[in-house]
Design a protein around this motif. Structure first.
Motif, PDB file in Angstrom:
ATOM      1  N   ALA A  57       8.259   1.036   3.857  1.00 46.99           N
ATOM      2  CA  ALA A  57       8.318   1.364   5.285  1.00 46.99           C
ATOM      3  C   ALA A  57       9.463   0.598   5.935  1.00 46.99           C
ATOM      4  CB  ALA A  57       7.002   1.014   5.960  1.00 46.99           C
ATOM      5  N   GLU A 104       2.819  -1.350   4.200  1.00 50.14           N
ATOM      6  CA  GLU A 104       3.126  -0.065   3.580  1.00 50.14           C
ATOM      7  C   GLU A 104       4.400  -0.166   2.748  1.00 50.14           C
ATOM      8  OE1 GLU A 104       3.722   4.674   4.708  1.00 50.14           O
ATOM      9  OE2 GLU A 104       3.387   3.179   6.293  1.00 50.14           O
ATOM     10  N   ASP A 145      -9.408   5.588   4.035  1.00 50.38           N
ATOM     11  CA  ASP A 145      -8.972   5.284   5.402  1.00 50.38           C
ATOM     12  C   ASP A 145     -10.073   4.643   6.235  1.00 50.38           C
ATOM     13  OD1 ASP A 145      -6.305   6.092   5.315  1.00 50.38           O
ATOM     14  OD2 ASP A 145      -6.822   8.194   5.674  1.00 50.38           O
ATOM     15  N   GLY A 162      -6.380   7.981   2.083  1.00 54.13           N
ATOM     16  CA  GLY A 162      -6.424   6.525   2.050  1.00 54.13           C
ATOM     17  C   GLY A 162      -5.154   5.892   1.522  1.00 54.13           C
ATOM     18  N   TRP A 163      -5.334   4.792   0.785  1.00 58.16           N
ATOM     19  CA  TRP A 163      -4.215   3.994   0.306  1.00 58.16           C
ATOM     20  C   TRP A 163      -4.453   3.556  -1.135  1.00 58.16           C
ATOM     21  CZ3 TRP A 163      -0.088   2.787   3.622  1.00 58.16           C
ATOM     22  CH2 TRP A 163      -0.290   3.111   4.974  1.00 58.16           C
ATOM     23  N   GLN A 164      -3.378   3.509  -1.901  1.00 62.40           N
ATOM     24  CA  GLN A 164      -3.386   2.865  -3.220  1.00 62.40           C
ATOM     25  C   GLN A 164      -2.761   1.487  -3.031  1.00 62.40           C
ATOM     26  OE1 GLN A 164      -5.324   5.834  -5.173  1.00 62.40           O
ATOM     27  NE2 GLN A 164      -4.584   4.010  -6.230  1.00 62.40           N
ATOM     28  N   SER A 174      -1.792  -4.236   7.694  1.00 58.91           N
ATOM     29  CA  SER A 174      -3.113  -3.621   7.762  1.00 58.91           C
ATOM     30  C   SER A 174      -4.070  -4.404   6.879  1.00 58.91           C
ATOM     31  CB  SER A 174      -3.058  -2.157   7.304  1.00 58.91           C
ATOM     32  OG  SER A 174      -2.234  -1.388   8.154  1.00 58.91           O
ATOM     33  N   GLY A 195       0.809  -1.208   0.000  1.00 57.96           N
ATOM     34  CA  GLY A 195       0.000   0.000   0.000  1.00 57.96           C
ATOM     35  C   GLY A 195       0.843   1.259   0.000  1.00 57.96           C
ATOM     36  N   LYS A 196       0.457   2.224  -0.811  1.00 58.44           N
ATOM     37  CA  LYS A 196       1.111   3.531  -0.841  1.00 58.44           C
ATOM     38  C   LYS A 196       0.179   4.555  -0.215  1.00 58.44           C
ATOM     39  CE  LYS A 196       3.853   2.709  -5.034  1.00 58.44           C
ATOM     40  NZ  LYS A 196       4.143   3.176  -6.418  1.00 58.44           N
ATOM     41  N   ARG A 197       0.705   5.299   0.760  1.00 60.80           N
ATOM     42  CA  ARG A 197      -0.098   6.301   1.456  1.00 60.80           C
ATOM     43  C   ARG A 197      -0.389   7.471   0.526  1.00 60.80           C
ATOM     44  NH1 ARG A 197      -3.716   7.367   4.278  1.00 60.80           N
ATOM     45  NH2 ARG A 197      -3.727   7.754   6.503  1.00 60.80           N
ATOM     46  N   VAL A 198      -1.664   7.807   0.396  1.00 56.66           N
ATOM     47  CA  VAL A 198      -2.088   8.957  -0.395  1.00 56.66           C
ATOM     48  C   VAL A 198      -3.113   9.733   0.421  1.00 56.66           C
ATOM     49  CG1 VAL A 198      -1.655   7.832  -2.622  1.00 56.66           C
ATOM     50  CG2 VAL A 198      -3.901   7.610  -1.542  1.00 56.66           C
TER      51      VAL A 198
END
Length: 396
Positions: free
Chosen positions: A169, A166, A212, A141-143, A175, A135-138
């Motif tokens: 990370a 993530e 999120d 939320g997340w992509q 998650s 997951g990439k934080r945007v």
């Protein structure tokens, strides 16, 4: 929303919930036969079978009462799954997996739960607990991108649950993300020797946005909705496997008894004595395993109703029992198959299907023999007294 102990004790006392489910199951048994071969060929449950499970309340039995679910207690839900497994293991597997997905959803915000159950309590939730996504934080939320195996029941699911870490990370945590099933891509890879009807295909996400409000940590509280089912979901999920396997073993013993009644196993000299011996062994092992299972279910449910913290030692004991049940039921079904001789090798024989199903079911990572290591570790870390005098092996 915190519940008082007295409220919890009164939540799961409605006997009509399991009675109505069993009544529907009796009807389903008589109408299932035409679909078994279809399941084997489709490699997922036909829509008619999914509709029947929905009709008898399988997908709402563990859903929150606040949203129209039954919030059924451990013992009743597990008994229903075991009964279904005597009909067919694939149907029971999907019923167990897709109904228990809702157990971890109270970790989401209440507004998210309202959206999930907005169309009713019979939500089918499939997915994978393996952290195979990134997951990439945007903003907001997340992509998420990933490919997850063994998503049982995904062909009929309304919601898909995936786990991810993530991207880049230093110390990534796992998650979970819940999203509508139509946002996932299914790769129909499930061509397996057993449990063919479960449709345990791969699911894929290709840079899909998840807000999120639909992402949460599996291990961290708090809960938007409190209750014994939702505080200790790992216990029930572990016990679901035992319910499926015990149902298959019971059905295999009944298959052999049917052959004996027909005289199919006693027409040769010495065959009757062998059949009596093997049937006695299988029946004794089945009853002993059922007794251990029922005791653990009763103990775990009583503990859940107390609404106390999760006990790692208790969870380890539950998982270890699952490993034991897997080995015991596999042996029972294998003995029944061998006892039936050449009769069992034909595709029309239910025994060959039960043997294939139980062999695949017992390959699941949750009931791997390696879990005995975790159980032993929990014992060593938790108990600092002499095990011979501690009473740790007494019934709790």
């Amino acid at each position: 929303m915190q519940l008082k102990k007295a409220e919890v004790m009164n939540m799961h006392s409605d006997p009509d919930t399991i009675d109505s489910g069993l009544a529907g199951l009796a009807e389903m048994r008589s109408s299932l036969e035409p679909h078994i071969q279809e399941m084997e060929e489709l490699c997922h449950l036909p829509q008619a079978v999914v509709d029947k499970l929905r009709q008898i309340g399988i997908f709402r039995m563990l859903a929150p009462r606040r949203f129209g679910g039954q919030e059924m207690g451990f013992p009743s839900a597990l008994e229903l799954i075991r009964r279904i497994s005597t009909v067919d293991a694939s149907i029971a597997w999907v019923a167990a997996i897709n109904s228990s997905g809702c157990l971890i959803l109270p970790k989401l915000p209440l507004a998210s739960l309202e959206r999930i159950y907005g169309s009713g309590p019979d939500q089918i939730i499939a997915g994978s607990a393996q952290a195979q996504g990134v997951g990439k934080r945007v903003a907001g939320g997340w992509q998420i991108t990933g490919r997850w195996p063994l998503a049982s029941g995904c062909m009929a699911a309304e919601w898909i649950l995936t786990c991810f870490k993530e991207d880049q990370a230093l110390d990534p945590v796992v998650s979970a993300a819940l999203l509508p099933a139509n946002e996932c891509r299914i790769e129909q890879t499930w061509r397996a020797m057993g449990l063919r009807g479960t449709g345990s295909h791969h699911i894929c996400l290709d840079d899909v946005f998840v807000a999120d409000d639909f992402v949460f940590s599996i291990s961290a509280p708090p809960l938007a909705l409190d209750g014994p089912l939702y505080r200790q979901p790992a216990h029930l999920i572990a016990l679901m496997h035992g319910a499926v396997q015990l149902g298959v073993a019971q059905a295999a013993v009944m298959d052999v008894m049917d052959l004996l009644r027909q005289g199919s196993l006693t027409d040769k000299e010495g065959r009757r004595e062998l059949a009596q011996f093997e049937l006695g062994v299988c029946h004794a092992k089945l009853k002993a395993t059922e007794s251990a299972f029922e005791q653990q279910v009763k103990s775990d449910w009583a503990n859940a109703l107390e609404m106390g913290p999760v006990d790692p030692l208790r969870l380890a004991a539950t998982v270890q029992l699952g490993v034991f049940i897997a080995r015991a039921t596999l042996d029972i079904v294998r003995r029944c198959f061998e006892l039936a001789g050449s009769i069992a090798v034909y595709e029309h024989s239910p025994l060959q299907r039960r043997l294939r199903d139980i062999q695949v079911a017992t390959q699941h990572g949750l009931i791997s023999r390696a879990n005995f290591i975790a159980g032993g570790k929990a014992l060593m870390e938790t108990i600092d007294l002499d095990l011979r005098n501690s009473g740790i092996f007494d019934a709790r």
